[in-house]
Motif scaffolding. Structure first.
Motif, PDB file in Angstrom:
ATOM      1  N   ASN A 115      16.671   2.298  -6.184  1.00 19.36           N
ATOM      2  CA  ASN A 115      15.424   2.272  -6.955  1.00 19.36           C
ATOM      3  C   ASN A 115      15.600   2.940  -8.314  1.00 19.36           C
ATOM      4  OD1 ASN A 115      14.108   0.957  -4.884  1.00 19.36           O
ATOM      5  ND2 ASN A 115      13.186   2.813  -4.042  1.00 19.36           N
ATOM      6  N   GLY A 116      16.305   4.064  -8.320  1.00 13.06           N
ATOM      7  CA  GLY A 116      16.548   4.741  -9.592  1.00 13.06           C
ATOM      8  C   GLY A 116      17.376   3.892 -10.538  1.00 13.06           C
ATOM      9  N   THR A 117      18.349   3.159  -9.982  1.00 17.87           N
ATOM     10  CA  THR A 117      19.181   2.278 -10.807  1.00 17.87           C
ATOM     11  C   THR A 117      18.347   1.147 -11.396  1.00 17.87           C
ATOM     12  OG1 THR A 117      21.093   2.784  -9.429  1.00 17.87           O
ATOM     13  CG2 THR A 117      21.250   0.836 -10.815  1.00 17.87           C
TER      14      THR A 117
ATOM     15  N   ARG B  37       2.150   9.082 -11.687  1.00 15.21           N
ATOM     16  CA  ARG B  37       3.556   8.904 -12.054  1.00 15.21           C
ATOM     17  C   ARG B  37       4.316   8.138 -10.979  1.00 15.21           C
ATOM     18  NH1 ARG B  37       2.885  14.213 -13.573  1.00 15.21           N
ATOM     19  NH2 ARG B  37       4.113  15.001 -11.821  1.00 15.21           N
ATOM     20  N   TYR B  38       4.032   8.459  -9.719  1.00 18.51           N
ATOM     21  CA  TYR B  38       4.743   7.793  -8.637  1.00 18.51           C
ATOM     22  C   TYR B  38       4.331   6.324  -8.528  1.00 18.51           C
ATOM     23  CZ  TYR B  38       7.021   7.116  -4.143  1.00 18.51           C
ATOM     24  OH  TYR B  38       7.833   6.663  -3.140  1.00 18.51           O
ATOM     25  N   LEU B  39       3.054   6.048  -8.724  1.00 17.88           N
ATOM     26  CA  LEU B  39       2.604   4.657  -8.723  1.00 17.88           C
ATOM     27  C   LEU B  39       3.280   3.885  -9.846  1.00 17.88           C
ATOM     28  CD1 LEU B  39       0.838   2.318  -7.799  1.00 17.88           C
ATOM     29  CD2 LEU B  39      -1.035   3.275  -9.189  1.00 17.88           C
ATOM     30  N   HIS B  40       3.386   4.494 -11.021  1.00 17.14           N
ATOM     31  CA  HIS B  40       4.052   3.826 -12.148  1.00 17.14           C
ATOM     32  C   HIS B  40       5.534   3.576 -11.825  1.00 17.14           C
ATOM     33  CE1 HIS B  40       0.819   5.497 -15.085  1.00 17.14           C
ATOM     34  NE2 HIS B  40       0.398   4.448 -14.387  1.00 17.14           N
ATOM     35  N   PHE B  41       6.166   4.537 -11.177  1.00 14.62           N
ATOM     36  CA  PHE B  41       7.554   4.348 -10.765  1.00 14.62           C
ATOM     37  C   PHE B  41       7.682   3.148  -9.834  1.00 14.62           C
ATOM     38  CE2 PHE B  41      10.360   5.295  -7.095  1.00 14.62           C
ATOM     39  CZ  PHE B  41      11.585   5.106  -7.702  1.00 14.62           C
ATOM     40  N   ARG B  42       6.786   3.070  -8.836  1.00 13.66           N
ATOM     41  CA  ARG B  42       6.842   1.949  -7.887  1.00 13.66           C
ATOM     42  C   ARG B  42       6.584   0.614  -8.583  1.00 13.66           C
ATOM     43  NH1 ARG B  42       6.099   4.012  -2.280  1.00 13.66           N
ATOM     44  NH2 ARG B  42       5.573   1.867  -1.715  1.00 13.66           N
TER      45      ARG B  42
ATOM     46  N   VAL C  40       9.808  -0.427 -10.422  1.00 13.32           N
ATOM     47  CA  VAL C  40      10.835  -0.898  -9.495  1.00 13.32           C
ATOM     48  C   VAL C  40      10.468  -2.286  -8.976  1.00 13.32           C
ATOM     49  CG1 VAL C  40      11.927  -0.473  -7.257  1.00 13.32           C
ATOM     50  CG2 VAL C  40      11.576   1.428  -8.841  1.00 13.32           C
ATOM     51  N   ARG C  41       9.177  -2.492  -8.670  1.00  9.40           N
ATOM     52  CA  ARG C  41       8.747  -3.818  -8.204  1.00  9.40           C
ATOM     53  C   ARG C  41       8.994  -4.869  -9.282  1.00  9.40           C
ATOM     54  NH1 ARG C  41       5.213  -5.999  -4.336  1.00  9.40           N
ATOM     55  NH2 ARG C  41       5.134  -8.264  -4.690  1.00  9.40           N
ATOM     56  N   ALA C  42       8.679  -4.540 -10.518  1.00  9.39           N
ATOM     57  CA  ALA C  42       8.901  -5.487 -11.617  1.00  9.39           C
ATOM     58  C   ALA C  42      10.386  -5.781 -11.783  1.00  9.39           C
ATOM     59  CB  ALA C  42       8.327  -4.922 -12.915  1.00  9.39           C
ATOM     60  N   ALA C  43      11.234  -4.755 -11.604  1.00 10.45           N
ATOM     61  CA  ALA C  43      12.680  -4.963 -11.712  1.00 10.45           C
ATOM     62  C   ALA C  43      13.165  -5.908 -10.619  1.00 10.45           C
ATOM     63  CB  ALA C  43      13.404  -3.617 -11.620  1.00 10.45           C
TER      64      ALA C  43
ATOM     65  N   THR D 224       0.847  -1.192   0.000  1.00 10.44           N
ATOM     66  CA  THR D 224       0.000   0.000   0.000  1.00 10.44           C
ATOM     67  C   THR D 224       0.882   1.240   0.000  1.00 10.44           C
ATOM     68  OG1 THR D 224      -0.115   0.019   2.420  1.00 10.44           O
ATOM     69  CG2 THR D 224      -1.886  -1.120   1.240  1.00 10.44           C
ATOM     70  N   LEU D 225       0.362   2.313  -0.583  1.00  9.81           N
ATOM     71  CA  LEU D 225       1.036   3.608  -0.609  1.00  9.81           C
ATOM     72  C   LEU D 225       0.188   4.573   0.194  1.00  9.81           C
ATOM     73  CD1 LEU D 225       3.175   5.615  -1.712  1.00  9.81           C
ATOM     74  CD2 LEU D 225       1.692   5.922  -3.708  1.00  9.81           C
TER      75      LEU D 225
END
Length: 666
Positions: free
Chosen positions: A488-490, A82-87, A90-93, A48-49
């Motif tokens: 996370n950025g990496t 945008r932030y949800l898409h970022f998370r 990162v989760r997929a990575a 959850t966020l």
């Protein structure tokens, strides 16, 4: 491998925050009952966020609490997506195992060291040493010394005995200067007129000399002498004559007149100038510009800038001490340079420790005292976590008889023997091989002269510092968060590179399809093809302007520029969106030249070649834009797949307008 460095942080902000401000709108009116910080504003998979987490990310992306508060609710809701898409990315990575790849683990490790190590060294090494310097530098110490150098590195006992005999003579009352003149091995001890003559060094401050000398200098009271002590130069005995408060830097101006035949005339001229300056008709700066014979300072109104009084010739130093207020002008002072009038512009206040820290640290970097303290700290860490070295294995592979033998053979033999990849050292739970130690040796300054014992010490100390930096990054909340953001950025960078950017660039069929579907968007506007000559100075361009005015030949200009290293040429297609410096060619006629024109730190000469009408771009001409559009299509497809895969939901209706006291994540 790409070294991402700080670009990941920039990329992270570009993904999340570049559209934070959305302009004023009605929805900025605050709710009478704002939702609590633990309100769930999005969920995906088992995560959850909360509103507090989103607030923290939004503040970072916006550039601070006030910028976040100035943003609109519409911008905040867009940021949620945008932030949800970022998370999700990162989760997929992580689910794809990217965080376990050696290259990514190395990037994160390097970044952690880059951020944590300077803070660690400041706390454990530089700040304590700098604090000692800061406190000691309130005083200057007038000191003499006697140096006895050993005849060789193995024959120090004779030098010590000689120093002991001299110390006994000092104790019996023999004048220190006489003993220094007869016995000291310091180069200037017997050179009259040089600093150090008869051992007298004059006033010194902390940071000017090696640490053992400095320690005694501040420990011995005025009139006293030190014990015998050792530095890298040899054995010393020092005598302290006096201590005084250290003078702070001053800002000065001066007028200099050099004696030329009649010195009395020079003094009279300066005395006359001083009277005019004191009574007001003439300013000091104007007098310096017109009459000073110090050409370097005269053009600046006599200004010498900020100087340290002890760096001035003694007569000027004494005079500066008598100037009691800003603007005070001295009487005539004579030095070996001539006759001076001095003006005190300002006296510096002693900076705080934090203000002085950078300069103090620069005095310490690379100095033995800093290196010794760093090594001592590393040894403390080694003792705390446990460290071992397999000396026997290292000696075997280095083909050395003892730890005092050179370790250099490791560089040539380590990769040829089966034992090179076996453990050779440990620190805590980490195990290191001979290969790793050989690599460390190769990167060490002076590695060719390093012994096996020195290699073990250097290698384990380096690993101890890395261990301590990692521990600091894990226990310091701000550092831990910074490293997590970098990780996370990496992951995001590599995930996007693998799933979108590279895929789009290699998908020739997809690129062709995107080009066909959006052909009307890929158009060249009306353009003016322009030849541009660039140089660092307008004087370099003027011969080209003259040549073109005479011959009207672009070819002749290009041929001449091809042999001129100060001139670079290129073709610019000028549109109504081009930089202002180029737009003047749009109103010119074909063949007309314009310039030289200033542009930043260079000068331009423009020759309008031809007007080009609007036309469609060919595929190769539009390729960059096509790739970008195709990447956008692929990214939208990836996001739809991720939202479905992780059952992602966002609840923008639960948001309230951003506030200026939004928290930052721990």
């Amino acid at each position: 491998m790409i070294r991402l460095g700080r670009t990941v942080g920039v990329f992270f902000l570009a993904v999340l925050g570049m559209a934070c401000s959305g302009g004023p709108e009605a929805t900025k009116v605050a709710s009478s009952a704002p939702p609590p910080d633990d309100t769930v504003v999005a969920r995906y998979a088992d995560t959850t966020l909360t509103l507090a987490e989103l607030d923290s990310a939004f503040v970072d992306a916006a550039g601070g609490p006030q910028a976040a508060a100035d943003s609109s609710l519409r911008a905040y809701r867009a940021f949620l997506d945008r932030y949800l898409h970022f998370r999700l990315k990162v989760r997929a990575a992580r689910d794809a195992g990217l965080d376990t790849l050696p290259r990514i683990r190395r990037e994160v490790h390097d970044y952690r060291q880059e951020r944590a190590r300077p803070q660690l060294l400041r706390t454990e090494v530089y700040a304590p040493l700098a604090r000692t310097l800061y406190e000691r530098r309130t005083q200057a110490v007038d000191v003499s010394h006697i140096l006895i150098r050993p005849a060789s590195s193995s024959d120090t006992l004779a030098a010590y005995r000689e120093a002991r005999a001299i110390a006994d003579s000092v104790g019996r009352g023999v004048p220190f200067g006489d003993l220094a003149l007869r016995n000291s091995d310091a180069p200037a001890a017997r050179t009259e007129g040089r600093r150090g003559y008869r051992g007298r060094l004059g006033y010194l401050q902390a940071g000017d000399i090696v640490e053992p000398f400095e320690d005694r200098m501040y420990a011995v009271p005025p009139g006293g002498t030190s014990d015998i002590f050792r530095t890298k130069f040899g054995y010393h005995i020092l005598k302290v004559h006096d201590r005084r408060p250290a003078a702070q830097p001053v800002e000065l101006a001066h007028i200099l007149r050099r004696p030329q035949g009649d010195s009395a005339a020079s003094r009279r001229r300066l005395d006359s100038l001083r009277t005019e300056i004191r009574d007001g008709p003439l300013s000091f700066a104007a007098a310096a510009r017109e009459y000073s014979q110090d050409r370097q300072s005269a053009s600046k109104g006599g200004a010498l800038g900020e100087v340290t009084p002890r760096a001035l010739p003694p007569p000027l130093r004494k005079t500066v001490a008598t100037l009691d207020s800003a603007g005070a002008v001295s009487g005539i002072v004579q030095t070996r340079f001539g006759y001076h009038l001095l003006k005190l512009i300002d006296r510096s206040e002693r900076p705080s420790f934090d203000e002085a820290y950078s300069d103090l640290k620069n005095r310490l970097v690379g100095r033995p005292r800093a290196e010794q303290r760093t090594a001592a700290f590393a040894r403390t860490v080694r003792a705390e976590v446990g460290a071992t070295a397999d000396t026997a294995r290292l000696l075997t592979i280095a083909r050395a008889g003892s730890v005092d033998s050179l370790a250099r053979p490791l560089l040539t033999h380590a990769d040829t023997l089966s034992g090179a990849a076996r453990p050779a050292a440990t620190l805590g739970d980490s195990v290191y091989t001979v290969d790793q130690m050989a690599h460390h040796l190769m990167q060490t300054d002076g590695g060719a002269q390093t012994t096996v014992a020195g290699l073990i010490e250097s290698f384990l100390n380096e690993k101890a510092l890395q261990y301590a930096a990692t521990r600091r990054a894990q226990t310091d909340p701000a550092l831990r968060r910074e490293v997590q953001e970098y990780r996370n950025g990496t992951l995001l960078f590599h995930y996007m590179q693998d799933s979108v950017w590279t895929a789009a660039a290699r998908d020739t069929a997809g690129l062709r399809k995107t080009y066909r579907q959006n052909r009307t968007q890929y158009q060249f506007p009306e353009r003016v093809r322009t030849l541009v000559l660039r140089t660092p100075a307008d004087s370099v361009l003027r011969p080209y302007a003259t040549r073109y005015e005479r011959d009207s030949s672009i070819t002749a200009v290009l041929d001449a520029a091809a042999t001129d290293s100060l001139v670079s040429t290129d073709t610019v297609y000028v549109t109504n969106r081009s930089a202002d410096v180029y737009r003047s060619v749009r109103a010119a006629v074909d063949g007309e030249a314009i310039g030289p024109l200033p542009h930043g730190e260079e000068w331009l000469f423009l020759i309008r070649d031809a007007r080009l009408p609007p036309r469609p771009m060919r595929f190769e001409e539009a390729r960059r834009r096509v790739v970008q559009d195709h990447q956008d299509r692929l990214e939208r497809r990836v996001l739809r797949r991720l939202r479905a895969r992780y059952a992602a939901e966002a609840f923008p209706e639960r948001l309230r307008p951003p506030v200026s006291d939004a928290p930052t994540a721990p």
